[in-house]
Scaffold this motif. Structure first.
Motif, PDB file in Angstrom:
ATOM      1  N   ALA A 169       0.878  -1.289  -0.033  1.00 32.30           N
ATOM      2  CA  ALA A 169      -0.023  -0.022  -0.035  1.00 32.30           C
ATOM      3  C   ALA A 169       1.079   1.285   0.179  1.00 32.30           C
ATOM      4  O   ALA A 169       0.375   2.163  -0.564  1.00 32.30           O
ATOM      5  CB  ALA A 169      -0.932  -0.142   1.253  1.00 32.30           C
ATOM      6  N   GLN A 170       2.147   0.970   0.599  1.00 30.45           N
ATOM      7  CA  GLN A 170       2.875   2.357   0.823  1.00 30.45           C
ATOM      8  C   GLN A 170       3.496   2.691  -0.571  1.00 30.45           C
ATOM      9  O   GLN A 170       3.164   4.077  -1.171  1.00 30.45           O
ATOM     10  CB  GLN A 170       4.019   2.005   1.551  1.00 30.45           C
ATOM     11  CG  GLN A 170       3.273   1.799   3.056  1.00 30.45           C
ATOM     12  CD  GLN A 170       4.545   1.733   4.099  1.00 30.45           C
ATOM     13  OE1 GLN A 170       5.659   2.190   4.016  1.00 30.45           O
ATOM     14  NE2 GLN A 170       4.031   1.236   5.376  1.00 30.45           N
ATOM     15  N   ASP A 215      -4.235   6.822 -10.483  1.00 31.92           N
ATOM     16  CA  ASP A 215      -4.082   5.507 -10.212  1.00 31.92           C
ATOM     17  C   ASP A 215      -3.560   4.409 -11.125  1.00 31.92           C
ATOM     18  O   ASP A 215      -2.804   3.409 -11.015  1.00 31.92           O
ATOM     19  CB  ASP A 215      -5.568   5.013  -9.677  1.00 31.92           C
ATOM     20  CG  ASP A 215      -5.882   5.580  -8.332  1.00 31.92           C
ATOM     21  OD1 ASP A 215      -4.973   5.591  -7.352  1.00 31.92           O
ATOM     22  OD2 ASP A 215      -7.235   5.739  -8.114  1.00 31.92           O
ATOM     23  N   CYS A 216      -3.785   4.654 -12.464  1.00 34.13           N
ATOM     24  CA  CYS A 216      -3.480   4.093 -13.533  1.00 34.13           C
ATOM     25  C   CYS A 216      -1.946   4.250 -13.607  1.00 34.13           C
ATOM     26  O   CYS A 216      -1.248   2.930 -13.927  1.00 34.13           O
ATOM     27  CB  CYS A 216      -4.208   4.478 -14.774  1.00 34.13           C
ATOM     28  SG  CYS A 216      -4.117   3.553 -16.157  1.00 34.13           S
ATOM     29  N   ASP A 246      -2.277  -7.074  -4.922  1.00 37.06           N
ATOM     30  CA  ASP A 246      -3.788  -7.153  -4.283  1.00 37.06           C
ATOM     31  C   ASP A 246      -3.863  -6.029  -3.190  1.00 37.06           C
ATOM     32  O   ASP A 246      -5.020  -5.728  -2.705  1.00 37.06           O
ATOM     33  CB  ASP A 246      -3.904  -8.556  -3.641  1.00 37.06           C
ATOM     34  CG  ASP A 246      -4.428  -9.724  -4.960  1.00 37.06           C
ATOM     35  OD1 ASP A 246      -4.692  -9.142  -5.957  1.00 37.06           O
ATOM     36  OD2 ASP A 246      -4.037 -10.701  -4.742  1.00 37.06           O
ATOM     37  N   GLN A 247      -2.505  -6.086  -2.349  1.00 34.43           N
ATOM     38  CA  GLN A 247      -2.569  -5.055  -1.354  1.00 34.43           C
ATOM     39  C   GLN A 247      -2.732  -3.495  -1.855  1.00 34.43           C
ATOM     40  O   GLN A 247      -3.425  -2.854  -1.243  1.00 34.43           O
ATOM     41  CB  GLN A 247      -1.264  -5.423  -0.598  1.00 34.43           C
ATOM     42  CG  GLN A 247      -1.025  -6.392   0.139  1.00 34.43           C
ATOM     43  CD  GLN A 247       0.251  -6.757   0.951  1.00 34.43           C
ATOM     44  OE1 GLN A 247       1.333  -5.978   0.470  1.00 34.43           O
ATOM     45  NE2 GLN A 247       0.485  -7.646   1.513  1.00 34.43           N
ATOM     46  N   ALA A 248      -1.984  -3.282  -3.193  1.00 39.31           N
ATOM     47  CA  ALA A 248      -2.171  -2.024  -3.701  1.00 39.31           C
ATOM     48  C   ALA A 248      -3.685  -1.741  -4.136  1.00 39.31           C
ATOM     49  O   ALA A 248      -4.339  -0.963  -3.910  1.00 39.31           O
ATOM     50  CB  ALA A 248      -1.488  -1.844  -4.889  1.00 39.31           C
ATOM     51  N   LEU A 249      -4.430  -2.714  -4.629  1.00 37.03           N
ATOM     52  CA  LEU A 249      -6.047  -2.791  -5.030  1.00 37.03           C
ATOM     53  C   LEU A 249      -6.716  -2.559  -4.064  1.00 37.03           C
ATOM     54  O   LEU A 249      -7.598  -1.780  -4.057  1.00 37.03           O
ATOM     55  CB  LEU A 249      -6.242  -4.045  -5.738  1.00 37.03           C
ATOM     56  CG  LEU A 249      -5.543  -4.337  -7.050  1.00 37.03           C
ATOM     57  CD1 LEU A 249      -5.666  -5.494  -7.762  1.00 37.03           C
ATOM     58  CD2 LEU A 249      -6.065  -3.218  -8.068  1.00 37.03           C
ATOM     59  N   GLU A 250      -6.424  -3.214  -2.777  1.00 40.30           N
ATOM     60  CA  GLU A 250      -7.069  -3.060  -1.559  1.00 40.30           C
ATOM     61  C   GLU A 250      -7.117  -1.745  -0.841  1.00 40.30           C
ATOM     62  O   GLU A 250      -7.899  -0.938  -0.448  1.00 40.30           O
ATOM     63  CB  GLU A 250      -6.517  -3.925  -0.412  1.00 40.30           C
ATOM     64  CG  GLU A 250      -7.201  -4.090   0.902  1.00 40.30           C
ATOM     65  CD  GLU A 250      -6.569  -4.602   2.001  1.00 40.30           C
ATOM     66  OE1 GLU A 250      -5.612  -4.824   2.301  1.00 40.30           O
ATOM     67  OE2 GLU A 250      -7.254  -5.632   2.299  1.00 40.30           O
ATOM     68  N   PHE A 285      -5.979   1.234 -11.350  1.00 36.61           N
ATOM     69  CA  PHE A 285      -4.784   0.642 -11.134  1.00 36.61           C
ATOM     70  C   PHE A 285      -4.464  -0.430 -11.860  1.00 36.61           C
ATOM     71  O   PHE A 285      -3.341  -0.896 -12.395  1.00 36.61           O
ATOM     72  CB  PHE A 285      -4.829   0.408  -9.659  1.00 36.61           C
ATOM     73  CG  PHE A 285      -3.353  -0.010  -9.262  1.00 36.61           C
ATOM     74  CD1 PHE A 285      -2.434   0.698  -8.880  1.00 36.61           C
ATOM     75  CD2 PHE A 285      -3.263  -1.466  -9.123  1.00 36.61           C
ATOM     76  CE1 PHE A 285      -1.220   0.222  -8.502  1.00 36.61           C
ATOM     77  CE2 PHE A 285      -1.981  -2.127  -8.737  1.00 36.61           C
ATOM     78  CZ  PHE A 285      -0.812  -1.230  -8.433  1.00 36.61           C
ATOM     79  N   ASN A 286      -5.516  -1.535 -11.965  1.00 37.09           N
ATOM     80  CA  ASN A 286      -5.363  -2.770 -12.549  1.00 37.09           C
ATOM     81  C   ASN A 286      -5.098  -2.541 -14.053  1.00 37.09           C
ATOM     82  O   ASN A 286      -4.390  -3.166 -14.629  1.00 37.09           O
ATOM     83  CB  ASN A 286      -6.479  -3.668 -12.112  1.00 37.09           C
ATOM     84  CG  ASN A 286      -6.409  -5.172 -12.355  1.00 37.09           C
ATOM     85  OD1 ASN A 286      -5.160  -5.546 -12.031  1.00 37.09           O
ATOM     86  ND2 ASN A 286      -7.144  -6.016 -12.946  1.00 37.09           N
TER      87      ASN A 286
END
Length: 304
Positions: A169-170, A215-216, A246-250, A285-286
């Protein structure tokens, strides 16, 4: 995610203003996209159309860390075997990776040279070319001085209040803010500002597109993170796993406008959205991560 313990940390890309009292930094004047002064995570990113806040203080020296402790130069030197245990050192290395990628990718992708810029670590408050800010605004980018600002305690709030406690996430947060730097260099931020001034009723919708594009662009960097190297050619990351993504997406979902409104107990009001829904933030992001191509991040010509 595994950082390479042999990678050099270039602390010249970080200005350590923690414990320094919040004087003005940067050389820009008034203008650009101002900082929202809301509390908590609602103010994590830049909102278009708000009045500039705060006053400018005189120049100051930057150096020591929190409470006058050692700054990043000392803490993150190769002489410290525990440097990667320190949040400031890990974040400095994330910044090194993000800028190393865009230094090559921006001219290749968009035909524009990349301009390196610092991230300012501050505690409690700081004054910038966009006005005064406290920790409540979260991480932000100020276009006039072209600097990223973050109080590292933000990550604790992100984890405890919004459940986004994954390590990746950081770098996602930092890569998003550097996405705003790219938008500034490409003239996108200035164009959005002009459009918002011409038609204030459309400012929120434009802000959503700006944030989703950032985000992208963060996702594009994440795709190439393991390719980035320090000045001597050593890989910065040993690995980035699907769990990291997955952590970034969260994290992206946790700070969606709908989630923030839910957390505050407010009814969902799309007219007040400035950053995009949880689903939109995850999707964009994805999109960046899947394509690995900044040209696929045009939220302005594509539906969001």
């Amino acid at each position: 995610m595994t950082l390479n313990e042999n990678a050099d940390i270039d602390t010249s890309q970080v200005t350590d203003a923690r414990g320094s009292g919040g004087g003005r930094v940067g050389g820009g004047g008034l203008g650009g996209i101002p900082i929202p002064m809301g509390g908590g995570i609602v103010g994590t990113l830049i909102v278009i159309g708000l009045a500039l806040v705060g006053t400018f203080l005189g120049p100051q020296m930057f150096g020591g860390g929190d409470d006058g402790g050692p700054g990043v130069n000392e803490t993150c030197s190769t002489a410290n075997p525990d440097r990667l245990d320190k949040a400031e050192c890990r974040n400095a290395l994330y910044i090194n990776s993000i800028q190393a990628y865009w230094r090559d990718a921006l001219p290749q992708t968009f035909g524009k040279p990349y301009e390196q810029t610092d991230t300012v670590f501050f505690s409690q408050s700081v004054n910038t070319a966009c006005g005064a800010a406290d920790s409540g605004v979260g991480p932000f980018y100020c276009p006039p001085d072209k600097l990223v600002y973050i109080d590292l305690s933000f990550y604790e709030e992100l984890a405890t209040r919004f459940g986004a406690d994954g390590q990746f996430a950081q770098p996602y947060v930092l890569a998003h803010e550097y996405g705003h730097h790219l938008q500034n260099l490409l003239g996108i931020s200035a164009d959005v500002q002009r459009q918002s001034e011409r038609d204030p009723s459309g400012a929120n919708a434009l802000s959503v597109k700006l944030e989703l594009q950032a985000d992208c662009l963060a996702g594009v960097w994440a795709k190439h993170a393991t390719e980035t190297k320090d000045a001597k050619g050593t890989a910065i990351f040993k690995s980035v796993t699907q769990q990291d993504i997955d952590q970034a997406l969260e994290a992206a979902a946790a700070i969606g406008d709908d989630k923030i409104q839910e957390k505050s107990g407010s009814p969902i009001d799309e007219s007040k959205f400035t950053h995009g829904t949880a689903k939109q933030r995850k999707d964009w992001f994805n999109n960046g991560f899947s394509s690995g191509d900044g040209r696929q991040c045009d939220t302005f010509s594509k539906g969001v």
